[in-house]
Write a protein that holds these residues in place. Structure first.
Motif, PDB file in Angstrom:
ATOM      1  N   GLU A 164      97.131 115.377  30.652  1.00 47.42           N
ATOM      2  CA  GLU A 164      95.798 115.944  30.861  1.00 47.42           C
ATOM      3  C   GLU A 164      94.747 114.845  30.902  1.00 47.42           C
ATOM      4  N   GLU A 165      94.816 113.986  29.903  1.00 49.28           N
ATOM      5  CA  GLU A 165      93.835 112.900  29.818  1.00 49.28           C
ATOM      6  C   GLU A 165      93.819 112.031  31.057  1.00 49.28           C
ATOM      7  N   LEU A 166      94.995 111.783  31.600  1.00 59.78           N
ATOM      8  CA  LEU A 166      95.080 110.897  32.751  1.00 59.78           C
ATOM      9  C   LEU A 166      94.936 111.655  34.060  1.00 59.78           C
ATOM     10  N   GLY A 167      94.800 112.966  33.958  1.00 60.45           N
ATOM     11  CA  GLY A 167      94.680 113.755  35.178  1.00 60.45           C
ATOM     12  C   GLY A 167      95.962 113.730  35.996  1.00 60.45           C
ATOM     13  N   PHE A 168      97.071 113.647  35.292  1.00 61.16           N
ATOM     14  CA  PHE A 168      98.344 113.570  35.993  1.00 61.16           C
ATOM     15  C   PHE A 168      98.754 114.900  36.609  1.00 61.16           C
ATOM     16  N   GLU A 169      99.314 114.833  37.819  1.00 60.80           N
ATOM     17  CA  GLU A 169      99.876 116.021  38.467  1.00 60.80           C
ATOM     18  C   GLU A 169     101.231 115.638  39.038  1.00 60.80           C
ATOM     19  N   LEU A 170     102.164 116.550  38.953  1.00 56.76           N
ATOM     20  CA  LEU A 170     103.493 116.281  39.499  1.00 56.76           C
ATOM     21  C   LEU A 170     103.424 116.114  41.012  1.00 56.76           C
ATOM     22  N   ASN A 171     104.183 115.215  41.518  1.00 58.33           N
ATOM     23  CA  ASN A 171     104.239 114.982  42.960  1.00 58.33           C
ATOM     24  C   ASN A 171     104.965 116.141  43.643  1.00 58.33           C
ATOM     25  N   ALA A 172     104.226 116.792  44.537  1.00 58.85           N
ATOM     26  CA  ALA A 172     104.760 118.003  45.153  1.00 58.85           C
ATOM     27  C   ALA A 172     105.966 117.729  46.045  1.00 58.85           C
ATOM     28  N   ASN A 173     105.969 116.604  46.695  1.00 54.82           N
ATOM     29  CA  ASN A 173     107.087 116.305  47.586  1.00 54.82           C
ATOM     30  C   ASN A 173     108.380 116.090  46.808  1.00 54.82           C
ATOM     31  N   ALA A 174     108.274 115.315  45.770  1.00 52.14           N
ATOM     32  CA  ALA A 174     109.460 115.052  44.968  1.00 52.14           C
ATOM     33  C   ALA A 174     109.965 116.355  44.368  1.00 52.14           C
ATOM     34  N   ARG A 175     109.030 117.142  43.937  1.00 51.45           N
ATOM     35  CA  ARG A 175     109.369 118.425  43.367  1.00 51.45           C
ATOM     36  C   ARG A 175     110.080 119.304  44.381  1.00 51.45           C
ATOM     37  N   GLY A 176     109.490 119.368  45.562  1.00 52.16           N
ATOM     38  CA  GLY A 176     110.068 120.198  46.608  1.00 52.16           C
ATOM     39  C   GLY A 176     111.443 119.711  46.999  1.00 52.16           C
ATOM     40  N   LEU A 177     111.598 118.427  47.014  1.00 52.19           N
ATOM     41  CA  LEU A 177     112.895 117.872  47.388  1.00 52.19           C
ATOM     42  C   LEU A 177     113.947 118.272  46.375  1.00 52.19           C
ATOM     43  N   SER A 178     113.544 118.255  45.153  1.00 57.02           N
ATOM     44  CA  SER A 178     114.460 118.570  44.065  1.00 57.02           C
ATOM     45  C   SER A 178     114.779 120.065  43.980  1.00 57.02           C
ATOM     46  N   THR A 179     113.762 120.841  44.068  1.00 55.97           N
ATOM     47  CA  THR A 179     113.941 122.281  43.829  1.00 55.97           C
ATOM     48  C   THR A 179     114.136 123.091  45.098  1.00 55.97           C
ATOM     49  N   ASP A 226     100.007 127.391  47.320  1.00 56.09           N
ATOM     50  CA  ASP A 226      99.090 126.953  48.354  1.00 56.09           C
ATOM     51  C   ASP A 226      99.352 127.742  49.621  1.00 56.09           C
ATOM     52  N   LEU A 227      98.447 127.556  50.557  1.00 51.58           N
ATOM     53  CA  LEU A 227      98.456 128.389  51.749  1.00 51.58           C
ATOM     54  C   LEU A 227      98.356 127.539  53.007  1.00 51.58           C
ATOM     55  N   LYS A 244      90.675 131.526  37.912  1.00 48.45           N
ATOM     56  CA  LYS A 244      91.411 131.904  36.712  1.00 48.45           C
ATOM     57  C   LYS A 244      91.594 130.710  35.778  1.00 48.45           C
ATOM     58  N   THR A 245      92.095 129.644  36.362  1.00 49.62           N
ATOM     59  CA  THR A 245      92.400 128.489  35.520  1.00 49.62           C
ATOM     60  C   THR A 245      91.271 127.471  35.501  1.00 49.62           C
ATOM     61  N   GLY A 246      90.302 127.635  36.422  1.00 47.10           N
ATOM     62  CA  GLY A 246      89.218 126.678  36.465  1.00 47.10           C
ATOM     63  C   GLY A 246      89.638 125.344  37.043  1.00 47.10           C
ATOM     64  N   VAL A 247      90.833 125.304  37.616  1.00 41.45           N
ATOM     65  CA  VAL A 247      91.330 124.049  38.164  1.00 41.45           C
ATOM     66  C   VAL A 247      90.638 123.744  39.484  1.00 41.45           C
ATOM     67  N   ASP A 248      90.291 122.509  39.650  1.00 38.89           N
ATOM     68  CA  ASP A 248      89.661 122.055  40.859  1.00 38.89           C
ATOM     69  C   ASP A 248      90.730 121.858  41.940  1.00 38.89           C
ATOM     70  N   SER A 249      90.671 122.664  42.987  1.00 38.40           N
ATOM     71  CA  SER A 249      91.724 122.600  44.015  1.00 38.40           C
ATOM     72  C   SER A 249      91.760 121.260  44.715  1.00 38.40           C
ATOM     73  N   ILE A 250      90.628 120.657  44.852  1.00 41.02           N
ATOM     74  CA  ILE A 250      90.602 119.375  45.538  1.00 41.02           C
ATOM     75  C   ILE A 250      91.463 118.363  44.783  1.00 41.02           C
ATOM     76  N   LYS A 251      91.199 118.248  43.503  1.00 43.25           N
ATOM     77  CA  LYS A 251      91.981 117.300  42.714  1.00 43.25           C
ATOM     78  C   LYS A 251      93.464 117.652  42.738  1.00 43.25           C
ATOM     79  N   ARG A 252      93.708 118.915  42.606  1.00 42.54           N
ATOM     80  CA  ARG A 252      95.083 119.386  42.574  1.00 42.54           C
ATOM     81  C   ARG A 252      95.825 118.967  43.849  1.00 42.54           C
ATOM     82  N   LEU A 253      95.240 119.288  44.981  1.00 45.35           N
ATOM     83  CA  LEU A 253      95.897 118.991  46.255  1.00 45.35           C
ATOM     84  C   LEU A 253      96.080 117.494  46.458  1.00 45.35           C
ATOM     85  N   VAL A 254      95.077 116.757  46.076  1.00 48.47           N
ATOM     86  CA  VAL A 254      95.149 115.322  46.301  1.00 48.47           C
ATOM     87  C   VAL A 254      96.141 114.666  45.344  1.00 48.47           C
ATOM     88  N   MET A 255      96.036 115.012  44.072  1.00 42.38           N
ATOM     89  CA  MET A 255      96.899 114.382  43.081  1.00 42.38           C
ATOM     90  C   MET A 255      98.362 114.751  43.283  1.00 42.38           C
TER      91      MET A 255
END
Lengths: 352, 352
Positions: free
Chosen positions: A42-57, A97-98, B107-118
DNA sequence: TCCATATGTGCAAGCGTATGCATCACTCCC
DNA sequence: GGGAGTGATGCATACGCTTGCACATATGGA
């Protein structure tokens, strides 16, 4: 460069897999560890990489909405808003996402549906407002991707096994015509359109209502326009005698109906005193235009909501049976153009 | 299960890397080999897995379009159509996909921009029609992701270095007011709106025009609505005397303008004979409504086209300088509600 | 005391593609 | 004839995550 689970792992003093499990809420991880990991992420604003995730799952957490090629059509764009609104609720809730795409790439002729599915860019599809060809339908069945056809009822051997959510245009056609009949009209001109099956269905409803009330169907009272304002206007001007010979018009597109009314007014006919008009679609304009247009309401919100919900059930495997057909009923919105407010014998809900 | 490059490789009797190179048009591969590989891939309907590709290349071939939270606003949805249309051309040409998202997850208050980019789901962003807060702007600059703000001009220390494409609302406000002045009006009521900066800019333009023609600005002639039809209607009814005291109204939203006209008509005032009306936006309705509305045209198509093209230049690294500001000029569409067609001394382009 | 069980955590093998580097087969030239 | 150069292909690794399995530690019962 960008952070990875490995980085978080190092910082939290755990292994990379523990980080992954923590972020995915695996029950295997102790609350203490999970808490530490989540805090750091949370502190670092980390988000899982969607591509790696998609590749795996093999899941992308993305759903595709497919629009017809002729997007600019007014009636198509109408659905975009309601659909997006409904989708948004679901997307937010499930962290999806859409992707919006058009049926075919005009330049390369590539079928976007196949492209998106084969490339594994989407987990599910909503196909909006268009006739879907057999090859595509077969493809959808073969891949077995969760999918909903959102529009009018399309029936053929190929659609069996494909989920459909659609408005009952036959009922809509019936409603509009019946309303005029009940107001005392007998010669009701029908201005319909060509191209899509929905208009044929509306015409069916129109004829069914006539039959139900013992009025002979007169083919001379059936015209087809091209769905534009101008087209409605021109039809009146090109068939003056015909329009003069009837007391009511049932137009199968609101925008055309507005054109028809404009032309009728230009020719000095009063609406609804001299001639009643009923439209179809219930677009935003119809509530503002003078006289306020009585029209058949397309249950856009409901269609979109039902389609979305249905899709989520397919996606979450709550529903395993395929090929359901969900029919939504349209309703009549009585305003002024039909003249119902002038007739004392009918109950109705005039607004404004 | 699904085909992979390895499968194609086996079938073509080459290595996996050769397949990959063939499909990506690498110059290293001989025409003969590439031909064989492509033919086999084509026959089997093979497509490269987007996730694996993205993981490897760190590119997703997807761009994100961000909408404001209050999507349902009519003026927001207006942009969707033009933007999609323009985007489509580019998307098709470059084989890109399009993710549509809303600014924030309610709902979650998450910023979509950050989410998509990160999460690395998009390569670039178009942020439409909304005020972007400083934190987000800083984030965009830090990540250096290709990005275009598409809307009104937003100026602060934070927007420096961010590319903007916007309509000149000051000029639009000036245009509409000047037109009325040239038609001889001196007491021009301004019905504006609150909330977004663009309205303040339009008001600036209005005042600038007054000043230019030596008319004193009267604060009493400034009203604010909430952009809805009803709001326009109510303003007239709530300020009867005020509306009776002027010969012209400049409404900063077409939809409100329609409400204003409806109310004026209900009160027996003729448009444009008794009072002239000019709107702003040039929405589709304004061409159909009686009398046809004279209005300031928002250059939606051009804005969208320029934004798209600009974004592609950023994406392809043709353009390295950041922070360009491209201002697009609105234009005046003269129809009937302003009464220009009744005045012989002015040149104009009445349509219909 | 020792084994069985439960509870956390780590290891390592994939997922499918891209790509640097090595390799190989030729051609060309001195 | 041998070395340099060129063109085409293969090998092997990395990308960042998920997940089956092995392992370590704590708990309870006999």
């Amino acid at each position: 460069m960008a952070l990875t689970t490995k980085d978080i792992a190092r910082l939290a003093g755990v292994s990379q897999s523990t980080v992954s499990r923590s972020l995915n809420n695996s029950p295997l991880i102790s609350d203490e560890t999970r808490g530490r990991v989540l805090r750091i992420a949370e502190e670092l604003g980390f988000e899982l990489n969607a591509n790696a995730r998609g590749l795996s799952t093999n899941r992308t957490n993305t759903i595709g909405v497919i629009y017809p090629d002729d997007y600019l059509d007014h009636d198509v764009s109408l659905y975009l808003g309601s659909l997006l609104t409904q989708l948004r609720k679901i997307l937010e809730q499930w962290d999806l996402d859409l992707i919006v795409a058009f049926k075919e790439n005009r330049k390369t002729g590539v079928d976007s549906i196949k492209r998106l599915v084969m490339r594994k860019k989407v987990d599910a599809l909503i196909i909006v407002q268009s006739h879907t060809d057999e090859r595509t339908l077969e493809f959808l069945k073969k891949t077995n991707i969760p999918c909903v056809l959102l529009h009018f009822y399309q029936s053929s051997k190929a659609t069996e096994g494909i989920d459909q959510v659609y408005a009952d245009h036959v009922a809509g056609g019936y409603l509009g015509c019946e309303h005029l009949i009940k107001l005392g009209h007998r010669r009701i001109l029908c201005v319909s359109a060509e191209g899509e099956e929905e208009y044929e269905q509306r015409r069916c409803g129109y004829r069914a209502a006539l039959e139900r009330y013992g009025i002979a169907y007169d083919p001379a009272l059936m015209l087809n326009g091209d769905r534009t304002f101008q087209s409605g206007y021109d039809l009146v001007m090109d068939h003056e005698a015909l329009f003069d010979s009837v007391t009511a018009v049932f137009v199968h597109t609101d925008i055309m109906a507005l054109g028809v009314m404009e032309a009728l007014k230009a020719r000095g006919r009063r609406i609804p005193e001299d001639i009643a008009v009923v439209g179809y679609d219930d677009v935003e304009l119809s509530a503002y235009f003078q006289p306020h247009l009585t029209t058949v309401h397309q249950p856009r919100e409901e269609l979109a909501a039902v389609a979305c919900q249905h899709l989520m059930e397919l996606l979450s495997s709550k529903r395993t049976v395929r090929g359901e057909q969900i029919k939504i009923q349209p309703s009549l919105v009585v305003r002024q153009s039909c003249g119902a407010h002038l007739v004392s014998t009918m109950v109705h809900d005039t607004d404004l």
